[in-house]
Design a protein around this motif. Structure first.
Motif, PDB file in Angstrom:
ATOM      1  N   PHE A 152      42.014 107.161  34.382  1.00  0.00           N
ATOM      2  CA  PHE A 152      42.227 106.685  35.742  1.00  0.00           C
ATOM      3  C   PHE A 152      43.660 106.170  35.859  1.00  0.00           C
ATOM      4  N   GLU A 153      44.409 106.754  36.765  1.00  0.00           N
ATOM      5  CA  GLU A 153      45.776 106.314  37.049  1.00  0.00           C
ATOM      6  C   GLU A 153      45.754 105.497  38.323  1.00  0.00           C
ATOM      7  N   ILE A 154      46.227 104.258  38.232  1.00  0.00           N
ATOM      8  CA  ILE A 154      46.244 103.346  39.372  1.00  0.00           C
ATOM      9  C   ILE A 154      47.634 103.353  40.006  1.00  0.00           C
ATOM     10  N   LYS A 155      47.662 103.527  41.300  1.00  0.00           N
ATOM     11  CA  LYS A 155      48.899 103.393  42.072  1.00  0.00           C
ATOM     12  C   LYS A 155      48.632 102.380  43.175  1.00  0.00           C
ATOM     13  N   SER A 156      49.142 101.175  42.962  1.00  0.00           N
ATOM     14  CA  SER A 156      48.939 100.091  43.927  1.00  0.00           C
ATOM     15  C   SER A 156      50.042 100.123  44.982  1.00  0.00           C
ATOM     16  N   ASP A 157      49.966  99.205  45.926  1.00  0.00           N
ATOM     17  CA  ASP A 157      50.981  99.122  46.977  1.00  0.00           C
ATOM     18  C   ASP A 157      52.366  98.802  46.408  1.00  0.00           C
ATOM     19  N   GLN A 158      52.427  98.132  45.261  1.00  0.00           N
ATOM     20  CA  GLN A 158      53.712  97.766  44.658  1.00  0.00           C
ATOM     21  C   GLN A 158      54.312  98.892  43.807  1.00  0.00           C
ATOM     22  N   ASP A 159      53.529  99.917  43.490  1.00  0.00           N
ATOM     23  CA  ASP A 159      54.018 101.015  42.649  1.00  0.00           C
ATOM     24  C   ASP A 159      54.881 101.976  43.446  1.00  0.00           C
ATOM     25  N   LYS A 160      55.549 102.843  42.690  1.00  0.00           N
ATOM     26  CA  LYS A 160      56.268 103.971  43.272  1.00  0.00           C
ATOM     27  C   LYS A 160      55.635 105.226  42.694  1.00  0.00           C
ATOM     28  N   LEU A 161      55.837 106.343  43.344  1.00  0.00           N
ATOM     29  CA  LEU A 161      55.227 107.599  42.900  1.00  0.00           C
ATOM     30  C   LEU A 161      56.183 108.464  42.074  1.00  0.00           C
ATOM     31  N   THR A 162      57.311 107.906  41.668  1.00  0.00           N
ATOM     32  CA  THR A 162      58.332 108.696  40.982  1.00  0.00           C
ATOM     33  C   THR A 162      57.850 109.300  39.666  1.00  0.00           C
ATOM     34  N   ARG A 163      56.948 108.651  38.961  1.00  0.00           N
ATOM     35  CA  ARG A 163      56.472 109.158  37.675  1.00  0.00           C
ATOM     36  C   ARG A 163      55.158 109.932  37.773  1.00  0.00           C
ATOM     37  N   LEU A 164      54.560 109.987  38.947  1.00  0.00           N
ATOM     38  CA  LEU A 164      53.218 110.554  39.067  1.00  0.00           C
ATOM     39  C   LEU A 164      53.144 112.016  38.650  1.00  0.00           C
ATOM     40  N   GLU A 165      54.122 112.829  39.001  1.00  0.00           N
ATOM     41  CA  GLU A 165      54.054 114.251  38.632  1.00  0.00           C
ATOM     42  C   GLU A 165      54.089 114.428  37.112  1.00  0.00           C
ATOM     43  N   LEU A 166      54.950 113.674  36.420  1.00  0.00           N
ATOM     44  CA  LEU A 166      54.989 113.750  34.961  1.00  0.00           C
ATOM     45  C   LEU A 166      53.689 113.215  34.369  1.00  0.00           C
ATOM     46  N   GLN A 167      53.187 112.113  34.906  1.00  0.00           N
ATOM     47  CA  GLN A 167      51.919 111.567  34.423  1.00  0.00           C
ATOM     48  C   GLN A 167      50.801 112.598  34.588  1.00  0.00           C
ATOM     49  N   ALA A 168      50.754 113.259  35.740  1.00  0.00           N
ATOM     50  CA  ALA A 168      49.721 114.269  35.986  1.00  0.00           C
ATOM     51  C   ALA A 168      49.835 115.412  34.983  1.00  0.00           C
ATOM     52  N   GLU A 169      51.053 115.828  34.688  1.00  0.00           N
ATOM     53  CA  GLU A 169      51.252 116.906  33.705  1.00  0.00           C
ATOM     54  C   GLU A 169      50.758 116.496  32.321  1.00  0.00           C
ATOM     55  N   LEU A 170      51.111 115.287  31.886  1.00  0.00           N
ATOM     56  CA  LEU A 170      50.714 114.831  30.554  1.00  0.00           C
ATOM     57  C   LEU A 170      49.218 114.536  30.479  1.00  0.00           C
TER      58      LEU A 170
END
Length: 189
Positions: free
Chosen positions: A51-69
């Motif tokens: 489970f990857e959490i993205k809260s209101d304080q997060d940014k989505l800059t790493r999400l694509e790499l996280q999804a790949e890994l």
């Protein structure tokens, strides 16, 4: 809404769901791909779900790499996010991922399933082997008589041999078994 609020609600929901299953481990910050990324919350039983959490304080800059890994290793994955990022983040992850929406509640965050996830269609054996510590991977190779020449080899070679020696399904089952029985996990700070 903060990460800690979402994490608390998610952990409580997972603990309730898996409370009667003693073979299930719930772990925070599970490292993947030799530490290139960490899963916020992982459930290890007959599958490894992350489970990857993205809260209101997060940014989505790493999400694509996280999804790949994540997609190299996990059997199932889900994004848990707020309304702020729901649409944008859902477009950045593979279609097999689940999506949960975190909503403010009276006393605690509520979680609503927005998109049901499915099984990972293309896990990577080498990346799965990397979930094991070197000595754990060597033990599996010794059991199969495939450890020769690796006693002083770096862990990368051990993982490679393990990925080549075991069929994908067997490798996944063995890695899950080892992770479920591992006793000296690092604790979350």
């Amino acid at each position: 809404m903060r990460d800690s609020d979402i994490r608390q609600a998610l952990t409580a929901r997972l603990a309730t769901k898996y409370d009667s299953q003693p073979d299930t481990q719930i772990r925070h910050e599970l490292g993947l791909c030799a530490g290139r990324t960490r899963v916020d919350v992982a459930v290890i039983n007959g599958h490894i779900s992350g489970f990857e959490i993205k809260s209101d304080q997060d940014k989505l800059t790493r999400l694509e790499l996280q999804a790949e890994l994540y997609s190299r290793v996990l059997d199932r994955a889900s994004l848990v996010t707020t309304g702020r990022y729901l649409d944008q983040a859902a477009e950045m992850i593979p279609s097999w991922w689940g999506v949960w929406l975190a909503l403010p509640g009276e006393r605690a965050v509520r979680l609503r399933n927005v998109r049901r996830g499915s099984r990972n269609p293309s896990p990577n054996p080498f990346s799965i082997a990397q979930l094991l510590w070197r000595d754990e991977a060597m033990a599996l190779l010794r059991e199969r008589g495939s450890h020769r020449g690796l006693s002083k080899a770096p862990r990368w070679f051990v993982w490679e041999r393990l990925a080549e020696t075991l069929e994908l399904g067997e490798l996944q089952a063995e890695v899950r078994r080892v992770l479920r029985t591992r006793v000296d996990w690092p604790t979350r700070p």
